[in-house]
Motif scaffolding. Structure first.
Motif, short mmCIF file in Angstrom:
data_model
loop_
_atom_site.label_atom_id
_atom_site.label_comp_id
_atom_site.label_asym_id
_atom_site.label_seq_id
_atom_site.Cartn_x
_atom_site.Cartn_y
_atom_site.Cartn_z
N GLY A 1 0.81 -1.21 0.00
CA GLY A 1 0.00 0.00 0.00
C GLY A 1 0.85 1.27 0.00
O GLY A 1 0.38 2.34 -0.37
N LEU A 2 2.10 1.13 0.42
CA LEU A 2 2.99 2.28 0.45
C LEU A 2 3.79 2.41 -0.84
O LEU A 2 4.59 3.33 -1.00
CB LEU A 2 3.98 2.15 1.63
CG LEU A 2 3.40 1.79 3.00
CD1 LEU A 2 4.53 1.58 3.99
CD2 LEU A 2 2.45 2.87 3.50
N TRP A 3 3.59 1.46 -1.74
CA TRP A 3 4.46 1.30 -2.91
C TRP A 3 4.68 2.57 -3.71
O TRP A 3 5.79 2.87 -4.14
CB TRP A 3 3.87 0.20 -3.80
CG TRP A 3 4.75 -0.27 -4.89
CD1 TRP A 3 4.64 0.04 -6.22
CD2 TRP A 3 5.88 -1.15 -4.80
NE1 TRP A 3 5.62 -0.59 -6.94
CE2 TRP A 3 6.40 -1.32 -6.09
CE3 TRP A 3 6.52 -1.79 -3.73
CZ2 TRP A 3 7.52 -2.12 -6.35
CZ3 TRP A 3 7.62 -2.58 -4.00
CH2 TRP A 3 8.11 -2.73 -5.30
N SER A 4 3.60 3.32 -3.93
CA SER A 4 3.69 4.45 -4.84
C SER A 4 4.67 5.52 -4.37
O SER A 4 5.21 6.26 -5.16
CB SER A 4 2.31 5.07 -5.05
OG SER A 4 1.82 5.52 -3.80
N PHE A 5 4.91 5.59 -3.07
CA PHE A 5 5.85 6.61 -2.61
C PHE A 5 7.08 6.02 -1.91
O PHE A 5 8.17 6.57 -1.96
CB PHE A 5 5.17 7.63 -1.69
CG PHE A 5 4.36 7.03 -0.57
CD1 PHE A 5 3.08 6.57 -0.81
CD2 PHE A 5 4.89 6.94 0.71
CE1 PHE A 5 2.32 6.02 0.23
CE2 PHE A 5 4.14 6.41 1.75
CZ PHE A 5 2.86 5.94 1.51
N SER A 6 6.90 4.83 -1.30
CA SER A 6 8.05 4.23 -0.61
C SER A 6 9.15 3.87 -1.61
O SER A 6 10.32 3.99 -1.31
CB SER A 6 7.62 2.99 0.18
OG SER A 6 7.13 1.99 -0.68
#
Length: 859
Positions: free
Chosen positions: A424-429
């Motif tokens: 769920g954090l992929w787009s910014f992590s």
RNA sequence: GAGCGUAUGGCGCAGCGGUAGCGCACUUCCUUGACAUGGAAGGGGUCACAGGUUCAAAUCCUGUUACGCUCACCA
């Protein structure tokens, strides 16, 4: 953003589609000169990976408990290094041009930092909390699983009608119906509908629960449906989601009667006789015992929906236990608004309904898993149960020391996080968060997410929620993770069946690639990726596009054989011959269609435009039309034509390169004699370079259309009269000056393409010879003298057929144009279009009449 | 039960207000120097059904039928 495939995964046809589409977009926008990042990576797939490694250990007779947590995790990493990520090798075979050097993994150091940071912040904000609720417990994998990981299957079962004796009343019973009699040991009530006349009077009384002799109350609750079963329902709050709610409403005790293996447990609630029995076995014994007591009223057949774990394929047991939850309802609010406001758009837009439906009814998200492989929950428990959650271990111990006033022993929570928490954090992590990296500033919010509808809930929704919570603009408002979400189709087999291993109808994309080439597979997927419909993939289609690739090779060979070398200095604006001007204008139209197709995610339109241009225009007509020019003695024209041919071929390949990167690069290297060449670093052809000429070039199209029509008419006649390939004489009687000019200009082309020997242009007053077959085309009548007496009757019949057909169309058109309503209400261009058509038809009719008259004179 | 989608030539699919298109398959002909993984010429559809809106409907609206998918379900 590349949706991270699962580390255990291997390439299937669905991957092939999704990555082909992403690669097309990536390559296309690079051609447009955009700074494109295609961020690849994998997720660690908690359950799946742990299962794989456990299975391997199992084969050696070792359980993970033998190894212990730390050693087991080492083993998993070992496995990951060796076998994980196989899919990326396969993706390269498919031609995926992602930024491989930037590859990320949900368990790498950076993402672990991000996960910890996110968890701590959400914990402190009260968005993550521990709670005792019913969860879906997987008795095989010994972990909780989310609602989305539960699949309900229809199973034939029974409905057991059981008599529950009313307290203090002899021979008085209330009969409950249940599909799971074994759970009766955990019953803490019986519910009836408050208005149900049959049972109303019993509300408030107790029943004596058989086999245990516990007293449990009869309560009135609307959950009980008088129409269903007996109208009275037993309530087992600790083992049924509905009962849980009823139990809460009526303050009924919640008695857990099972252990982690779904065996009846060792508590006082369960009579000794049944302890340790697996639920199925317990059911059998309990039914027998009830029967013996005469408390079994009857058994009926019943089809029920049974929940299974999608990984383990065992029946899931609802269990009451402590787990960690995310307050999804709060997070969902901005994520819903972003779609409502259009900050992020679903393509096709209908999917937003699916998204809304789920998001608006979202439940607390259980994020703890009783696994070892994953991000361990960064919470430490003190001796008195106080929780400490900080960004670093040091901070945890400091906080604990402060709390207790001394050093105490802390124990870290045993559970790990749901894989989707980190995804769920992929787009910014993956762009470096929590650090403020240049990438984060440059690429966030990202342009597009391409994925299948099946993970809208799993991942898209969660990424929307997490991203908008952590990524904010200067005013503190959430920033969306991507502007567009393109939801593509599901790939099915030829018959439209969902592919599955058990059905044996899976199509392995790599086998297809071996057989037909990766480009053909890519082109097929693109051509079939129409919005809003699933793809039924048949091999014959792939074969067809393989042939297309071959056709391109052969066209290139023709160009090379004829000395069509590419000249970078050549300017398409200098083309003089109508054939060359025409192919340029057709190219511009095709290029526009490819551009629009890709930019609007209509990949099938882009693919079809390319296919039609390459085969139907370039090969079928343009190359044929250039043959007489190249063989002719106009040197300057031949040179011009060679340069146009090579330029158009190269530009066409460029348009094709996002879809068929291998063959387009390969051919271009041949054409340019440059082994290093690749379209990846090229720029899209700028049609504005042609702005002064394009109108003129479009006009050339009228001339070529006439030529094509004329050639086709002659060929058609040739086939009809069985003339074979022998040369024929041709007389052309133009009815306009323009057509006369065309006839003169295209004489060599007509001779070559229609196999014409004697070529004559006639004046309007000239009559065709009696032995001539007459053909009517736009702005001209053609005469083909066959040198022998024609079959007058057959010719008259043929002409009559055409006359009738034309007349019918004239009638229909003039009828329409005679309609006042139509002429006044329809847009002008439509009316004018019909008028033009009518004029053309009338002209054709006149020529047919004339031809008929000529033929009639013979007889 | 709710939501979404699909019904167009033999098959697979486009088109989604201006008189039906594509690929494959089919028929006939063609070893001419890019290509038989090819070329040329053809045949084949009242666009599921019934209403309605419109000058005009495969295309928009309503209803019917059939088939999918998703979500929620009755113990």
């Amino acid at each position: 953003m590349m949706p991270p495939p699962n580390v255990t995964g291997s390439l299937h046809i669905g991957h092939a589609l999704t990555f082909t589409i992403q690669d097309i977009l990536t390559r296309y926008y690079r051609l447009q000169g955009r700074d494109v990042l295609w961020q690849p990576g994998m997720d660690h797939a908690g359950i799946a990976t742990q299962m794989v490694v456990e299975r391997q250990l199992d084969a050696q007779g070792i359980s993970r408990h033998d190894l212990g947590r730390e050693k087991f995790i080492d083993k998993v990493w070992e496995w990951k290094e060796q076998s994980g990520g196989m899919i990326f090798k396969q993706l390269r075979r498919l031609g995926a041009s992602a930024d491989w050097s930037r590859q990320r993994f949900t368990m790498d150091d950076g993402l672990c930092t991000a996960v910890r940071k996110a968890f701590v912040r959400m914990y402190k904000d009260g968005l993550i909390y521990q709670d005792k609720r019913l969860v879906n417990w997987d008795p095989k994998l010994h972990t909780s699983i989310s609602d989305l990981e539960v699949v309900t299957k229809e199973r034939k079962g029974h409905l057991w009608h059981i008599k529950y004796p009313i307290e203090g009343e002899k021979n008085s019973y209330i009969i409950v119906a249940t599909t799971r009699p074994e759970t009766m040991l955990g019953d803490t009530g019986v519910a009836v509908h408050p208005e149900d006349e049959r049972y109303k009077h019993l509300i408030g009384k107790n029943v004596v629960l058989p086999l245990t002799n516990r007293l449990i109350p009869i309560v009135g609750d609307e959950h009980a449906d008088p129409e269903t079963g007996t109208g009275a329902v037993k309530i087992t709050p600790a083992h049924d989601f509905n009962d849980f709610e009823v139990g809460k409403r009526h303050n009924l005790p919640m008695l857990n009667i099972m252990d982690e293996n779904a065996h009846l447990n060792d508590t006082d609630t369960v009579p000794e006789k049944y302890r340790g029995l697996f639920r199925d076995k317990a059911r059998k014994v309990i039914v027998e015992d009830l029967e013996a007591l005469g408390l079994l009223d009857k058994i009926t057949d019943h089809v029920s929906q049974v929940p299974y774990g999608d990984r383990s394929d065992v029946v899931v047991e609802p269990m009451l236990m402590d787990q960690w939850y995310v307050d999804a309802q709060t997070l969902a609010k901005p994520a819903i608004k972003a779609i409502e406001d259009g900050d992020t758009k679903f393509v096709p837009a209908n999917w937003e309904k699916t998204y809304f439906q789920w998001m608006r009814n979202i439940q607390p998200w259980c994020i703890s898993r009783q696994l070892w492989w994953g991000h361990r929950i960064p919470v430490w428990h003190g001796p008195d149960g106080t929780c400490f959650c900080e960004e670093t271990d040091e901070a945890v111990f400091t906080a604990a020391e402060k709390h207790y006033g001394k050093t105490v022993e802390l124990v870290q929570d045993n559970d790990v996080l749901d894989t989707w928490f980190s995804s769920g954090l992929w787009s910014f992590s993956t762009l470096g968060w929590p650090d403020k990296t240049p990438e984060l500033g440059r690429y966030y919010p990202t342009s597009v997410l391409v994925t299948g509808f099946d993970i809208i809930f799993f991942w898209v929704a969660r990424m929307m929620m997490m991203s908008m919570h952590f990524m904010n603009d200067e005013n503190g408002n959430g920033l969306v993770p991507f502007k567009d979400i393109y939801i593509h189709a599901l790939v099915r087999d030829e018959k439209g069946q969902k592919m599955s291993k058990s059905k044996g109808n899976v199509i392995d994309p790599l086998i297809l690639c071996d057989k037909y080439g990766a480009d053909s597979v890519r082109f097929t997927l693109a051509a079939m990726a129409a919005q809003g419909r699933d793809i039924a993939l048949g091999e014959s289609r792939v074969e067809g596009y393989r042939n297309f690739a071959t056709k391109l090779w052969n066209a290139t060979r023709f160009c090379e054989l004829n000395g069509c070398t590419y000249d970078a200095g050549f300017d398409l604006n200098t083309a003089t011959h109508p054939v060359n001007q025409w192919v340029i204008s057709e190219f511009v139209k095709m290029q526009e269609a490819v551009k629009n197709g890709i930019e609007q995610y209509k990949f099938n339109e882009a693919a079809n435009a390319l296919y039609h241009f390459a085969w139907g225009i370039f090969c079928d007509w343009y190359i044929e039309l250039t043959k007489p020019i190249l063989a002719g003695n106009d040197e300057a024209l031949a040179t011009e034509t060679k340069k146009v041919t090579s330029t158009i071929l190269l530009e066409m390949l460029k348009c094709l390169s996002p879809i068929m990167p291998f063959i387009s690069d390969e051919i271009a290297r041949n054409l340019l004699n440059d082994n290093e060449f690749s379209f990846m670093t090229e720029n899209w052809f700028d049609v504005r370079k042609l702005s002064t000429k394009i109108d003129k070039y479009n006009t050339a199209g009228r001339a070529i259309n006439w030529l094509v029509e004329t050639v086709t008419a002659i060929r058609s006649m040739r086939a009809e009269k069985n003339l074979g390939g022998k040369p024929i004489p041709l007389q052309i009687k133009p009815s306009t000056d323009e057509a006369a000019a065309w006839a003169r200009e295209f004489e060599p082309l007509l001779r070559s393409l229609a196999r014409v020997e004697e070529f004559t242009i006639m004046a309007g007053s000239d009559e065709f010879a009696p032995d001539a077959i007459q053909l009517v085309v736009s702005d001209a009548t053609l005469g083909v003298p066959l040198g022998s007496v024609i079959d007058v009757a057959a010719e008259k019949a043929r002409l009559t057929r055409e006359m009738e057909k034309t007349q019918k169309e004239i009638d229909s058109l003039s009828g329409r144009l005679a309609n006042e309503n139509f002429v006044s209400k329809a847009p002008e261009h439509v009316v004018n279009g019909y008028k033009q058509q009518l004029d053309d038809l009338k002209a054709a009719k006149a020529k047919l009449d004339e031809a008929f008259e000529t033929v009639s004179k013979i007889a």
